[in-house]
Design an enzyme around this catalytic site. Structure first.
Site, PDB file in Angstrom:
ATOM      1  N   HIS A  20      11.389   8.686 -11.746  1.00 48.70           N
ATOM      2  CA  HIS A  20      11.801   7.577 -11.085  1.00 48.70           C
ATOM      3  C   HIS A  20      11.826   7.946  -9.454  1.00 48.70           C
ATOM      4  O   HIS A  20      12.490   8.990  -9.158  1.00 48.70           O
ATOM      5  CB  HIS A  20      13.294   7.167 -11.419  1.00 48.70           C
ATOM      6  CG  HIS A  20      13.705   6.004 -10.617  1.00 48.70           C
ATOM      7  ND1 HIS A  20      15.119   5.644 -10.354  1.00 48.70           N
ATOM      8  CD2 HIS A  20      13.136   4.811 -10.068  1.00 48.70           C
ATOM      9  CE1 HIS A  20      15.227   4.730  -9.809  1.00 48.70           C
ATOM     10  NE2 HIS A  20      14.233   4.031  -9.666  1.00 48.70           N
ATOM     11  N   PHE A 121      -8.134   1.916   6.715  1.00 45.71           N
ATOM     12  CA  PHE A 121      -6.684   1.847   6.383  1.00 45.71           C
ATOM     13  C   PHE A 121      -6.229   1.601   4.620  1.00 45.71           C
ATOM     14  O   PHE A 121      -5.558   1.073   4.269  1.00 45.71           O
ATOM     15  CB  PHE A 121      -5.772   1.119   7.142  1.00 45.71           C
ATOM     16  CG  PHE A 121      -5.930   1.321   8.604  1.00 45.71           C
ATOM     17  CD1 PHE A 121      -5.248   2.607   9.042  1.00 45.71           C
ATOM     18  CD2 PHE A 121      -7.017   0.922   9.405  1.00 45.71           C
ATOM     19  CE1 PHE A 121      -5.220   3.098  10.271  1.00 45.71           C
ATOM     20  CE2 PHE A 121      -6.904   1.095  10.968  1.00 45.71           C
ATOM     21  CZ  PHE A 121      -6.170   2.237  11.280  1.00 45.71           C
TER      22      PHE A 121
END
Length: 132
Positions: A20, A121
Site C-alpha cells: 500500500h 511527457f
C-alpha cells in the site's frame, strides 16, 4: 510456466512485491532513470511497446489509488492525457506535478518500466492501493 497476467519476470516480481502506497513508474523511452531505481527495460523499437499497452497489463494486476502525471502533459500531449485518465475511475486521485518533480520522484519508485513510447511527457507514477 505462468498461464496469464504479466509474463515478464521482473515486472511480475515488482508488481507482486507492491504494498500500500508504494510507487511504480512507467514511462517513455527517453526518461532518465536514477541509478538507485530499478529499470525494467521493455523497449524494442520506436513505439514498441506503447506506454498504454504496458500500463494496461500492470492495471490488470495492481490496485491503484493515486497517479502522478507531469503538469506539462495537459498542453503538450492532451491525447495521451485523455487515454491515461480514461483508465482510472473517480476513486483514483490524479495529481499533476512538474515534469522535473516527476523525474526526481522516480528515486522513490520501486521500479521504472521503460517502454518504447516516444510522445511528450508520457510518464506516470502509480501509487498502489489495497484490495480490501
Amino acid at each position: 510456466m505462468k498461464k496469464k497476467g504479466i509474463l515478464n519476470s521482473d515486472m511480475s516480481r515488482v508488481v507482486a512485491d507492491m504494498g500500500h502506497m508504494d510507487w511504480l513508474a512507467i514511462g517513455d523511452a527517453g526518461t532518465p532513470v536514477p541509478r538507485e531505481t530499478e529499470k525494467i527495460d521493455l523497449s524494442i523499437k520506436k513505439g514498441l511497446p506503447s506506454l498504454l499497452a504496458v500500463l494496461d497489463a500492470v492495471l490488470d494486476e495492481l490496485a491503484v489509488e493515486k497517479i502522478y502525471l507531469a503538469e506539462e502533459i495537459k498542453q503538450q500531449n492532451p491525447a495521451m492525457l485523455e487515454q491515461l485518465t480514461q483508465r482510472f475511475g473517480e476513486s483514483v486521485t490524479v495529481v499533476f506535478i512538474s515534469h522535473i518533480a516527476l523525474k526526481q520522484n522516480l528515486k522513490q519508485s520501486k521500479a521504472f518500466i521503460r517502454t518504447g513510447e516516444e510522445t511528450p511527457f508520457a510518464n506516470i507514477i502509480l501509487e498502489s492501493g489495497v484490495i480490501f
